[in-house]
Design a protein around this motif. Structure first.
Motif, PDB file in Angstrom:
ATOM      1  N   ALA A  44       0.864  -1.178   0.000  1.00 16.22           N
ATOM      2  CA  ALA A  44       0.000   0.000   0.000  1.00 16.22           C
ATOM      3  C   ALA A  44       0.901   1.228   0.000  1.00 16.22           C
ATOM      4  CB  ALA A  44      -0.926  -0.022   1.207  1.00 16.22           C
ATOM      5  N   TRP A  45       1.191   1.764  -1.175  1.00 12.59           N
ATOM      6  CA  TRP A  45       2.161   2.848  -1.310  1.00 12.59           C
ATOM      7  C   TRP A  45       1.727   4.118  -0.598  1.00 12.59           C
ATOM      8  CZ3 TRP A  45       6.869   1.676  -2.567  1.00 12.59           C
ATOM      9  CH2 TRP A  45       7.106   0.520  -3.317  1.00 12.59           C
ATOM     10  N   PHE A  46       0.423   4.405  -0.594  1.00  6.97           N
ATOM     11  CA  PHE A  46      -0.067   5.583   0.102  1.00  6.97           C
ATOM     12  C   PHE A  46       0.197   5.462   1.602  1.00  6.97           C
ATOM     13  CE2 PHE A  46      -3.517   7.976   2.214  1.00  6.97           C
ATOM     14  CZ  PHE A  46      -3.159   9.249   1.782  1.00  6.97           C
ATOM     15  N   HIS A  47      -0.035   4.280   2.164  1.00  5.43           N
ATOM     16  CA  HIS A  47       0.221   4.052   3.589  1.00  5.43           C
ATOM     17  C   HIS A  47       1.716   4.092   3.882  1.00  5.43           C
ATOM     18  CE1 HIS A  47      -3.888   1.903   3.857  1.00  5.43           C
ATOM     19  NE2 HIS A  47      -4.003   3.201   4.076  1.00  5.43           N
ATOM     20  N   LEU A  48       2.508   3.577   2.975  1.00  9.30           N
ATOM     21  CA  LEU A  48       3.956   3.637   3.138  1.00  9.30           C
ATOM     22  C   LEU A  48       4.406   5.094   3.223  1.00  9.30           C
ATOM     23  CD1 LEU A  48       6.633   1.452   1.793  1.00  9.30           C
ATOM     24  CD2 LEU A  48       6.810   3.822   1.091  1.00  9.30           C
ATOM     25  N   LEU A  49       3.896   5.929   2.337  1.00  9.90           N
ATOM     26  CA  LEU A  49       4.239   7.350   2.354  1.00  9.90           C
ATOM     27  C   LEU A  49       3.782   8.013   3.651  1.00  9.90           C
ATOM     28  CD1 LEU A  49       5.246   9.914   0.868  1.00  9.90           C
ATOM     29  CD2 LEU A  49       2.922  10.136  -0.019  1.00  9.90           C
ATOM     30  N   LEU A  50       2.568   7.718   4.083  1.00  4.42           N
ATOM     31  CA  LEU A  50       2.056   8.299   5.323  1.00  4.42           C
ATOM     32  C   LEU A  50       2.879   7.879   6.540  1.00  4.42           C
ATOM     33  CD1 LEU A  50      -1.824   8.133   5.009  1.00  4.42           C
ATOM     34  CD2 LEU A  50      -0.359  10.146   4.938  1.00  4.42           C
ATOM     35  N   ASN A  51       3.383   6.650   6.526  1.00  8.56           N
ATOM     36  CA  ASN A  51       4.193   6.167   7.641  1.00  8.56           C
ATOM     37  C   ASN A  51       5.486   6.960   7.797  1.00  8.56           C
ATOM     38  OD1 ASN A  51       2.449   4.188   8.560  1.00  8.56           O
ATOM     39  ND2 ASN A  51       3.307   2.614   7.250  1.00  8.56           N
ATOM     40  N   TYR A  52       5.940   7.610   6.748  1.00 12.32           N
ATOM     41  CA  TYR A  52       7.102   8.494   6.834  1.00 12.32           C
ATOM     42  C   TYR A  52       6.697   9.956   7.016  1.00 12.32           C
ATOM     43  CZ  TYR A  52      10.113   4.653   5.502  1.00 12.32           C
ATOM     44  OH  TYR A  52      10.796   3.462   5.489  1.00 12.32           O
ATOM     45  N   LEU A  53       5.618  10.360   6.384  1.00 12.10           N
ATOM     46  CA  LEU A  53       5.200  11.760   6.437  1.00 12.10           C
ATOM     47  C   LEU A  53       4.708  12.183   7.820  1.00 12.10           C
ATOM     48  CD1 LEU A  53       4.729  14.366   4.844  1.00 12.10           C
ATOM     49  CD2 LEU A  53       2.440  13.511   4.302  1.00 12.10           C
ATOM     50  N   VAL A  54       3.923  11.353   8.464  1.00 10.46           N
ATOM     51  CA  VAL A  54       3.364  11.719   9.771  1.00 10.46           C
ATOM     52  C   VAL A  54       4.461  11.924  10.823  1.00 10.46           C
ATOM     53  CG1 VAL A  54       1.885  10.936  11.661  1.00 10.46           C
ATOM     54  CG2 VAL A  54       1.086  10.795   9.300  1.00 10.46           C
ATOM     55  N   PRO A  55       5.413  11.009  10.992  1.00 15.38           N
ATOM     56  CA  PRO A  55       6.485  11.279  11.969  1.00 15.38           C
ATOM     57  C   PRO A  55       7.312  12.519  11.620  1.00 15.38           C
ATOM     58  CG  PRO A  55       6.498   8.972  11.362  1.00 15.38           C
ATOM     59  CD  PRO A  55       5.535   9.650  10.457  1.00 15.38           C
ATOM     60  N   TYR A  56       7.519  12.775  10.328  1.00 15.13           N
ATOM     61  CA  TYR A  56       8.253  13.977   9.920  1.00 15.13           C
ATOM     62  C   TYR A  56       7.505  15.231  10.369  1.00 15.13           C
ATOM     63  CZ  TYR A  56      10.507  17.563   7.190  1.00 15.13           C
ATOM     64  OH  TYR A  56      11.168  18.700   6.828  1.00 15.13           O
ATOM     65  N   CYS A  57       6.206  15.264  10.120  1.00 19.81           N
ATOM     66  CA  CYS A  57       5.403  16.433  10.496  1.00 19.81           C
ATOM     67  C   CYS A  57       5.364  16.615  12.011  1.00 19.81           C
ATOM     68  CB  CYS A  57       3.983  16.302   9.943  1.00 19.81           C
ATOM     69  SG  CYS A  57       3.905  16.451   8.151  1.00 19.81           S
ATOM     70  N   VAL A  58       5.202  15.524  12.740  1.00 23.17           N
ATOM     71  CA  VAL A  58       5.152  15.614  14.203  1.00 23.17           C
ATOM     72  C   VAL A  58       6.488  16.096  14.758  1.00 23.17           C
ATOM     73  CG1 VAL A  58       4.927  14.253  16.323  1.00 23.17           C
ATOM     74  CG2 VAL A  58       3.325  13.898  14.446  1.00 23.17           C
ATOM     75  N   ALA A  59       7.580  15.556  14.251  1.00 23.88           N
ATOM     76  CA  ALA A  59       8.907  15.948  14.752  1.00 23.88           C
ATOM     77  C   ALA A  59       9.219  17.400  14.415  1.00 23.88           C
ATOM     78  CB  ALA A  59       9.984  15.027  14.177  1.00 23.88           C
TER      79      ALA A  59
END
Length: 74
Positions: A44-59
């Motif tokens: 699931a490429w969209f979920h893969l991207l979100l798994n990196y994007l969300v921690p980046y935004c939070v940090a």
């Protein structure tokens, strides 16, 4: 708000957030899609991207907010 976004996108914060995103995002992808990755099923490429994007935004948000709070205390 503009100052906050500039601070959150600054080089130091972006580098730190990227490191966090790589570690946390990889762990999340292993947890969520590890089986599919190992057997070669569709990912699931969209979920893969979100798994990196969300921690980046939070940090980056946390680091920028922390820096603003420190400067207000001075």
């Amino acid at each position: 708000m503009k100052d906050f976004l500039q601070l959150a996108c600054s080089a130091g914060i972006a580098r730190s957030a990227l490191r966090v995103a790589l570690v946390v995002g990889t762990a999340l992808n292993v947890i969520n899609q590890g089986g599919d990755i190992l057997v070669g099923d569709n990912i699931a490429w969209f979920h893969l991207l979100l798994n990196y994007l969300v921690p980046y935004c939070v940090a980056s948000y946390s680091a920028a907010r922390n820096q603003i709070m420190r400067s207000e205390d001075e």
